[in-house]
Design a protein around this motif. Sequence first.
Motif, PDB file in Angstrom:
ATOM      1  N   ASP A  96       0.811  -1.135   0.263  1.00 17.52           N
ATOM      2  CA  ASP A  96       0.606   0.160  -0.304  1.00 17.52           C
ATOM      3  C   ASP A  96       0.589   1.263  -0.006  1.00 17.52           C
ATOM      4  O   ASP A  96       1.439   1.421   1.286  1.00 17.52           O
ATOM      5  CB  ASP A  96      -0.817  -0.254   1.444  1.00 17.52           C
ATOM      6  CG  ASP A  96      -1.756   1.581   1.293  1.00 17.52           C
ATOM      7  OD1 ASP A  96      -1.671   2.126   0.232  1.00 17.52           O
ATOM      8  OD2 ASP A  96      -3.037   1.417   1.878  1.00 17.52           O
ATOM      9  N   GLU A  97       0.909   2.062  -1.138  1.00 20.32           N
ATOM     10  CA  GLU A  97       1.920   2.815  -1.534  1.00 20.32           C
ATOM     11  C   GLU A  97       1.025   3.912  -1.043  1.00 20.32           C
ATOM     12  O   GLU A  97       1.910   5.132  -0.958  1.00 20.32           O
ATOM     13  CB  GLU A  97       1.840   2.808  -2.731  1.00 20.32           C
ATOM     14  CG  GLU A  97       3.128   1.816  -3.172  1.00 20.32           C
ATOM     15  CD  GLU A  97       4.779   1.549  -2.030  1.00 20.32           C
ATOM     16  OE1 GLU A  97       5.024   2.501  -1.910  1.00 20.32           O
ATOM     17  OE2 GLU A  97       4.744   0.703  -1.282  1.00 20.32           O
ATOM     18  N   SER A  98      -0.119   4.556  -0.400  1.00 17.68           N
ATOM     19  CA  SER A  98      -0.309   5.098  -0.474  1.00 17.68           C
ATOM     20  C   SER A  98      -0.829   6.945   1.186  1.00 17.68           C
ATOM     21  O   SER A  98      -0.695   7.079   1.192  1.00 17.68           O
ATOM     22  CB  SER A  98      -1.929   4.801  -0.032  1.00 17.68           C
ATOM     23  OG  SER A  98      -1.883   4.434   1.294  1.00 17.68           O
ATOM     24  N   ASP A 101       1.041  10.099   0.483  1.00 21.72           N
ATOM     25  CA  ASP A 101       0.617  10.995   0.293  1.00 21.72           C
ATOM     26  C   ASP A 101      -0.700  11.025   1.260  1.00 21.72           C
ATOM     27  O   ASP A 101      -1.778  12.303   1.085  1.00 21.72           O
ATOM     28  CB  ASP A 101      -0.465  10.238  -1.200  1.00 21.72           C
ATOM     29  CG  ASP A 101       0.017  10.510  -2.698  1.00 21.72           C
ATOM     30  OD1 ASP A 101       1.240  10.776  -2.765  1.00 21.72           O
ATOM     31  OD2 ASP A 101      -0.063   9.602  -3.341  1.00 21.72           O
ATOM     32  N   TYR A 102      -0.191  10.657   2.097  1.00 17.38           N
ATOM     33  CA  TYR A 102      -1.304  10.980   3.641  1.00 17.38           C
ATOM     34  C   TYR A 102      -0.751  11.967   3.816  1.00 17.38           C
ATOM     35  O   TYR A 102      -1.705  12.338   5.359  1.00 17.38           O
ATOM     36  CB  TYR A 102      -1.521   9.646   4.289  1.00 17.38           C
ATOM     37  CG  TYR A 102      -2.777   9.155   4.745  1.00 17.38           C
ATOM     38  CD1 TYR A 102      -2.854   9.609   5.954  1.00 17.38           C
ATOM     39  CD2 TYR A 102      -3.693   9.049   3.620  1.00 17.38           C
ATOM     40  CE1 TYR A 102      -3.905   9.064   6.986  1.00 17.38           C
ATOM     41  CE2 TYR A 102      -4.648   8.583   4.687  1.00 17.38           C
ATOM     42  CZ  TYR A 102      -5.063   9.022   5.785  1.00 17.38           C
ATOM     43  OH  TYR A 102      -5.575   8.399   6.454  1.00 17.38           O
TER      44      TYR A 102
END
Length: 160
Positions: A96-98, A101-102
């Motif tokens: 999960d590369e999110s 962007d968090y």
Amino acid sequence: MDRRKLIGIGAGLAVLPAWWALRQVENGAEEDWHTDIAPLEQAFPLLGPLTDAKWVSSRDNDRSGVPSPELVISGFARLAPGKLAELTAAHAFVSDESADDYFSSWFEKPLKGEGPKNPQWIRSQELDRDGDGDGDGHHTSLWFDRRSETVRFRALNPYG
């Protein structure tokens, strides 16, 4: 109130921001984040012991002027050697590369660029908390980087 008192109060208020900034530098508060791990170990007991941390709070330098009952903590912490292996053996993880962007809130800006270099984030829904549907307002998201044994976290009302 007489004029001298008003001038004295005005001068005092004008000096206050400079005094506060000098105290911050004097006390070593050059960074815009916290490095203490005890509050994180309290919020995330499953992850402890931790060895290093950089984190911020939504109550740090609150500019809104409106008190909020909600607390959000966000940042990075280094797990003890072997802890991530222990967690991945006990829980299901997916890529999960999110996490990159968090950093969306104003208070998280100091953390941009502070995490591990070229992370390969993994995540376990078993370790995230969504308040269990009981309306208590808790939410925790955790991402782990296998290379650096770093956890990226963001938690709403982490202390209950």
